[in-house]
Design an enzyme around this catalytic site. Structure first.
Site, PDB file in Angstrom:
ATOM      1  N   ARG A  19      56.878  54.563  45.857  1.00  0.00           N
ATOM      2  CA  ARG A  19      57.725  53.881  46.840  1.00  0.00           C
ATOM      3  C   ARG A  19      57.881  54.749  48.085  1.00  0.00           C
ATOM      4  NH1 ARG A  19      59.321  48.742  47.995  1.00  0.00           N
ATOM      5  NH2 ARG A  19      61.538  48.532  48.379  1.00  0.00           N
ATOM      6  N   THR A  75      52.775  41.472  50.076  1.00  0.00           N
ATOM      7  CA  THR A  75      52.741  42.123  48.761  1.00  0.00           C
ATOM      8  C   THR A  75      51.627  41.540  47.875  1.00  0.00           C
ATOM      9  OG1 THR A  75      55.105  42.490  48.977  1.00  0.00           O
ATOM     10  CG2 THR A  75      54.214  42.857  46.808  1.00  0.00           C
ATOM     11  N   GLU A 102      55.715  45.541  52.655  1.00  0.00           N
ATOM     12  CA  GLU A 102      56.973  44.798  52.854  1.00  0.00           C
ATOM     13  C   GLU A 102      56.701  43.444  53.508  1.00  0.00           C
ATOM     14  OE1 GLU A 102      60.060  43.351  52.089  1.00  0.00           O
ATOM     15  OE2 GLU A 102      60.310  43.463  54.251  1.00  0.00           O
ATOM     16  N   ASP A 106      64.132  47.137  53.315  1.00  0.00           N
ATOM     17  CA  ASP A 106      64.621  46.818  51.961  1.00  0.00           C
ATOM     18  C   ASP A 106      65.943  47.534  51.660  1.00  0.00           C
ATOM     19  OD1 ASP A 106      62.811  44.936  51.185  1.00  0.00           O
ATOM     20  OD2 ASP A 106      61.612  46.248  49.922  1.00  0.00           O
ATOM     21  N   SER A 164      63.778  48.120  45.541  1.00  0.00           N
ATOM     22  CA  SER A 164      62.692  47.132  45.502  1.00  0.00           C
ATOM     23  C   SER A 164      62.984  46.062  44.456  1.00  0.00           C
ATOM     24  CB  SER A 164      61.387  47.852  45.150  1.00  0.00           C
ATOM     25  OG  SER A 164      60.357  46.922  44.901  1.00  0.00           O
ATOM     26  N   GLY A 206      56.620  38.568  46.358  1.00  0.00           N
ATOM     27  CA  GLY A 206      57.582  37.516  46.682  1.00  0.00           C
ATOM     28  C   GLY A 206      58.999  37.962  47.007  1.00  0.00           C
TER      29      GLY A 206
HETATM   30  N1  GLU Z   1      59.337  44.889  49.842  1.00  0.00           N
HETATM   31  C1  GLU Z   1      59.640  44.011  48.761  1.00  0.00           C
HETATM   32  C2  GLU Z   1      60.104  44.792  47.550  1.00  0.00           C
HETATM   33  O1  GLU Z   1      59.702  45.896  47.357  1.00  0.00           O
HETATM   34  C3  GLU Z   1      58.477  43.159  48.410  1.00  0.00           C
HETATM   35  C4  GLU Z   1      58.176  42.218  49.521  1.00  0.00           C
HETATM   36  C5  GLU Z   1      57.359  41.033  49.156  1.00  0.00           C
HETATM   37  O2  GLU Z   1      57.093  40.799  48.002  1.00  0.00           O
HETATM   38  O3  GLU Z   1      56.932  40.336  50.074  1.00  0.00           O
HETATM   39  O4  GLU Z   1      60.866  44.302  46.795  1.00  0.00           O
END
Ligand code: GLU
Length: 598
Positions: free
Chosen positions: A130, A420, A440, A460, A484, A506
């Protein structure tokens, strides 16, 4: 345990998927369905799956399988497995190709989480790549001049939201532990494709055309737009700058990224960004560390389910939802029944209340990880779920064993996520992995450097650092990892062997997508593709969200007191299940992933 009978893959039962044209947002449901009927000339058209043929449906592979978000990346993964590589080798090769061919979703400018099952040791490990906030980051990073939270769209653009990328350090660590092929070899497919070019896919073209920010960043505009505007599908896109970057990393390891001229280029891109320049130093980059963390595991119907612990909320929330649902006879009703959707939504509501109160980066705040998935605690929480009535607007966080201080109860901002990527891989040695990576939002910060995009992962974090004088668990801090929702998940059978790998992109909906996939296979006995095809249903602490395929139960949900929002959802489930017949894969029809195997 005897598995429930495998149901026929029934379109009638599941009404699994509605074409994207049938789920255009912002039009009332029935208008949309009607428009779709006119558009495609019949109901069959609406219910037909979109996208390429899916030859893996009904197939069981005996040796190895990959389920990856883009066909070219899947090919690279298979080539590594064919060459005797491990699941981790295949994942690295696929990820490098994804940096090129699916740049809007994930890449070396971002981060991810990888969960790995070692078949020899029967052991699960998780790898945390991360992003971290640079040393210059302050709690009020995303506040406007009046102290209010910035609009999300404004916050994602430019230098301010860029976290120190973690992907390469993590992949290098996983390769050191589980790689079989030489590191440099894994970069071959991506370097060749970057030099020779690849055709822009329909999805990438749609996202370029629909993105209102790329044109504001000259380097990104120069790459994604041509003289006539956004480059259309089928355009052959070459990326010599990425070929050069990847060649350096292939030759010198992740160090080539975290120091020297690539690191300098990243630091410069962030600090001289055309929008919201911010300070990211060479020390921030050189100091990035990937971390191996213990998995977060629990059981569900005699299967061991393991996910990613903090800084992801995904593993804990997923296990909480399953743990709550174990108190109800879920399988007595079908996956698309009002009763099942109600229970799933109510469990989600409770899990999201805890998520907001307790979850963030465990290196910075105390998190009662075991308490949150404790069986007695979840049994208590399950008593709050009524089979007949929705807890609309009345859910408080719980008090798990080990919790310190009062639960934080500020507002939460949830994102839906169009970027993602997820992949699941099983190699010939029986090792398996589930891996989600991201920059992201789609196209991340839009900062394009040395052929790749930089993430906007810092959005986030909670934008409001405090609520009524109490610090938010997910507030910004230097060196901290933003919370996340990514939920790469592995399931082991009662014999301790690999059973199922799943996960999805998602935003915070990832948790709901992953739960639906797990329940589909483990509770309803569906094959993984039918589980991925189920119309989604979830609750993230607000309205109960369902896909069009569940329109038939909306009235029943409303009668129980749910506020219901119907919309298309862009999950990207990529799963593999080991069955008695062999490895069966699934790729979500809502995106362009594929399954390959032999
Ligand atoms: N940045 C998000 C996360 O780590 C994921 C973003 C996405 O799935 O579009 O939870």
């Amino acid at each position: 345990m005897r598995r429930p009978p495998r149901p026929v893959r029934s379109r009638v039962l599941n009404r699994p998927f509605v074409r994207p044209s049938c789920v255009e947002p912002r039009r009332p449901g029935w208008t949309r369905v009607f428009a779709c009927l006119l558009l495609v000339g019949g109901l069959a058209g609406c219910a037909q799956p979109a996208g390429p043929a899916r030859p893996w449906i009904g197939q069981a592979f005996s040796t190895q399988a990959v389920s990856v978000s883009h066909p070219l990346a899947a090919r690279a993964a298979m080539d590594m497995l064919d060459a005797g590589g491990s699941a981790v080798d295949a994942a690295i090769a696929a990820q490098m190709v994804m940096t090129l061919v699916e740049p809007q979703s994930s890449g070396i400018g971002g981060g991810g989480f990888l969960i790995h099952y070692d078949s020899k040791l029967k052991k699960i490990e998780t790898y945390d790549g991360r992003e971290t906030a640079p040393a210059s980051a302050v709690p009020g990073l995303f506040l406007d001049q009046r102290g209010g939270p910035l609009p999300y769209r404004q916050a994602i653009l430019g230098g301010r939201a860029v976290g120190v990328p973690g992907l390469l350090r993590m992949l290098e660590m996983a390769h050191r532990d589980h790689g079989r092929l030489p590191w440099a070899r894994l970069f071959g497919p991506a370097i060749r494709l970057s030099e020779n070019g690849f055709p822009i896919s329909a999805r990438l073209a749609r996202q370029i055309a629909g993105d209102g920010l790329i044109h504001r960043v000259p380097a990104a505009k120069a790459y994604f737009h041509g003289p006539d505007g956004p480059k259309p599908a089928g355009t052959i896109l070459k990326n010599p700058a990425l070929a050069e970057t990847l060649s350096a990393i292939a030759a010198r390891g992740a160090e080539a990224f975290y120091s020297g001229d690539i690191a300098q280029a990243i630091a410069r891109a962030v600090s001289r960004a055309p929008h919201h320049p911010a300070k990211m130093t060479l020390a921030d980059l050189a100091g990035y560390r990937a971390v191996k963390r213990p998995p977060v595991c629990s059981s569900f119907r005699y299967q061991k389910i393991c996910g990613m612990g903090p800084p992801s909320s995904g593993g804990i929330a997923t296990l909480q939802i399953l743990g709550l649902l174990e108190h109800f006879p879920l399988t007595a009703s079908g996956p698309n029944s009002a009763r099942a959707v109600h229970l799933i939504a109510e469990a989600g509501r409770l899990a999201f209340a805890d998520r907001k109160a307790y979850l963030g980066d465990g290196d910075f705040i105390p998190i009662p990880v075991q308490g949150l998935i404790d069986r007695d605690y979840l049994a208590d929480r399950a008593r709050l779920i009524s089979p007949d009535r929705a807890n609309e607007g009345v859910v408080e966080p719980g008090r798990p064993p080990g919790a310190k201080g009062a639960a934080y109860d500020g507002p939460s901002d949830e994102t839906k996520g169009l970027s993602t990527a997820h992949m699941s891989i099983v190699d010939r040695f029986g090792n398996a992995l589930s891996y989600t990576s991201t920059i992201e939002s789609a196209f991340g910060s839009r900062l394009f450097v040395r052929g790749f995009l930089l993430n906007n992962e810092l959005t986030d974090f909670s934008f409001r650092p405090d609520w009524r004088g109490r610090p938010a668990p997910n507030r910004v801090a230097a060196g901290k990892r933003p919370r996340s929702s990514m939920s790469p998940t592995l399931v082991l059978g009662p014999d301790g062997g690999f059973r199922f790998a799943t996960g999805s992109p998602g935003g915070s909906r990832i948790i709901g997508y992953t739960v639906r996939s797990l329940l589909g296979v483990l509770a309803w006995g569906l094959d993984p593709q039918s589980a991925a095809d189920l119309p989604h249903a979830m609750n993230r602490g607000g309205a109960t969200e369902v896909e069009e395929g569940l329109i038939g139960v909306v009235d029943a949900l409303r009668a129980k007191g749910h506020r219901v929002a119907v919309s298309g959802m862009r999950s990207g489930l990529q799963s593999i299940e080991r069955t008695a017949e062999g490895l069966r894969g699934a790729a979500d029809r809502r995106r362009e992933g594929v399954v390959l195997g032999k």
